[in-house]
Design a protein around this motif. Structure first.
Motif, short mmCIF file in Angstrom:
data_model
loop_
_atom_site.label_atom_id
_atom_site.label_comp_id
_atom_site.label_asym_id
_atom_site.label_seq_id
_atom_site.Cartn_x
_atom_site.Cartn_y
_atom_site.Cartn_z
N UNK A 89 0.81 -1.22 0.00
CA UNK A 89 0.00 0.00 0.00
C UNK A 89 0.85 1.27 0.00
N UNK A 90 2.14 1.14 -0.30
CA UNK A 90 3.04 2.29 -0.35
C UNK A 90 3.94 2.16 -1.58
N UNK A 91 3.87 3.17 -2.46
CA UNK A 91 4.63 3.13 -3.70
C UNK A 91 5.46 4.40 -3.85
N UNK A 92 6.68 4.25 -4.34
CA UNK A 92 7.55 5.38 -4.64
C UNK A 92 7.54 5.57 -6.15
N UNK A 93 7.19 6.76 -6.60
CA UNK A 93 7.14 7.08 -8.01
C UNK A 93 8.26 8.07 -8.29
N UNK A 94 9.19 7.67 -9.20
CA UNK A 94 10.30 8.56 -9.59
C UNK A 94 10.11 8.98 -11.04
N UNK A 95 10.48 10.23 -11.35
CA UNK A 95 10.40 10.71 -12.73
C UNK A 95 11.19 11.98 -12.91
N UNK A 96 11.28 12.44 -14.16
CA UNK A 96 11.92 13.70 -14.49
C UNK A 96 10.85 14.68 -14.94
N UNK A 97 11.09 15.98 -14.71
CA UNK A 97 10.15 16.99 -15.18
C UNK A 97 10.91 18.21 -15.68
N UNK A 98 10.21 18.98 -16.50
CA UNK A 98 10.73 20.25 -16.99
C UNK A 98 9.54 21.12 -17.35
N UNK B 178 11.35 17.52 -5.11
CA UNK B 178 11.93 17.87 -6.39
C UNK B 178 13.36 18.32 -6.18
N UNK B 179 14.26 17.85 -7.06
CA UNK B 179 15.67 18.21 -6.97
C UNK B 179 16.12 18.72 -8.33
N UNK B 180 16.68 19.93 -8.41
CA UNK B 180 17.17 20.43 -9.69
C UNK B 180 18.20 19.48 -10.28
N UNK B 181 18.23 19.40 -11.60
CA UNK B 181 19.19 18.52 -12.27
C UNK B 181 19.64 19.16 -13.58
N UNK B 182 20.63 18.56 -14.21
CA UNK B 182 21.12 19.02 -15.50
C UNK B 182 20.04 18.82 -16.55
N UNK B 183 20.06 19.64 -17.60
CA UNK B 183 19.08 19.46 -18.70
C UNK B 183 19.16 18.06 -19.29
N UNK B 184 18.03 17.57 -19.77
CA UNK B 184 17.93 16.26 -20.40
C UNK B 184 17.07 16.38 -21.65
N UNK B 185 17.17 15.39 -22.50
CA UNK B 185 16.35 15.35 -23.71
C UNK B 185 14.91 15.04 -23.34
N UNK B 186 13.98 15.79 -23.90
CA UNK B 186 12.56 15.50 -23.66
C UNK B 186 12.11 14.37 -24.56
N UNK B 187 11.46 13.40 -23.96
CA UNK B 187 10.86 12.31 -24.71
C UNK B 187 9.43 12.72 -25.04
N UNK B 188 8.98 12.43 -26.22
CA UNK B 188 7.60 12.79 -26.60
C UNK B 188 6.69 11.64 -26.25
N UNK B 189 5.74 11.93 -25.38
CA UNK B 189 4.81 10.91 -24.88
C UNK B 189 3.64 10.78 -25.82
#
Length: 125
Positions: free
Chosen positions: A73-82, A114-125
Motif C-alpha cells: 500500500x506504499x509506492x515510490x514514483x520517480x520521474x523527471x520533469x521540466x 523535487x531536486x534540480x538537475x542538468x538538462x535532459x532530452x525531452x521524450x515525446x509521450x
C-alpha cells in the motif's frame, strides 16, 4: 502503476490544482513536500500555494516514470520533469519522487520532493 502516473500528471494541471475536491482526493492530509527550491510544504501550505497560482501557457512535461513498491500500500514514483513554454523553451529541469499511499479506498500523495538537475532530452509521450 498507471493510476499513480495518471494522478501525478493530474496534479500538474492548473484546473485540478484549483479544485479543492480534486486536491482532497489526490493529496493525503498529512502530506509533506520538499520543493525544488528547498522550501518545505505541508497540506495547508500547499493548498494555499496552489490557490494563489495563475493560469499559464507554460506546461509541465514529465517522463521516465519508475514505480518502486515499498509495501503493497506504499509506492515510490520517480520521474523527471521540466517546464515547457508556449514557444517551446524548456527550463526548470528536475528529478522528482513521490510517495503514494493506498488509504483503503484510493491512492493519495503523502510525500513529494523535487531536486534540480542538468538538462535532459525531452521524450515525446
Amino acid at each position: 502503476m498507471d493510476i499513480l502516473i495518471e494522478q501525478e500528471v493530474e496534479l500538474h494541471q492548473y484546473e485540478i490544482r484549483q479544485s479543492k475536491t480534486d486536491i482532497e482526493r489526490l493529496i493525503h492530509p498529512s502530506f509533506v513536500e520538499v520543493g525544488k527550491s528547498g522550501t518545505s510544504y505541508d497540506f495547508d501550505s500547499i493548498i494555499e500555494m496552489m490557490e494563489g497560482e495563475e493560469p499559464s501557457s507554460t506546461r509541465i512535461h514529465s517522463q521516465r516514470y519508475e514505480c518502486i513498491h515499498l509495501e503493497p500500500s506504499v509506492q515510490l514514483l520517480r520521474y523527471e520533469s521540466a517546464l515547457v513554454s508556449e514557444f517551446g523553451e524548456v527550463s526548470d529541469f528536475a528529478k522528482r519522487c513521490s510517495i503514494w499511499v493506498f488509504t483503503g479506498t484510493c491512492w493519495q500523495l503523502k510525500y513529494h520532493q523535487g531536486t534540480p538537475c542538468s538538462p535532459f532530452e525531452l521524450e515525446h509521450n
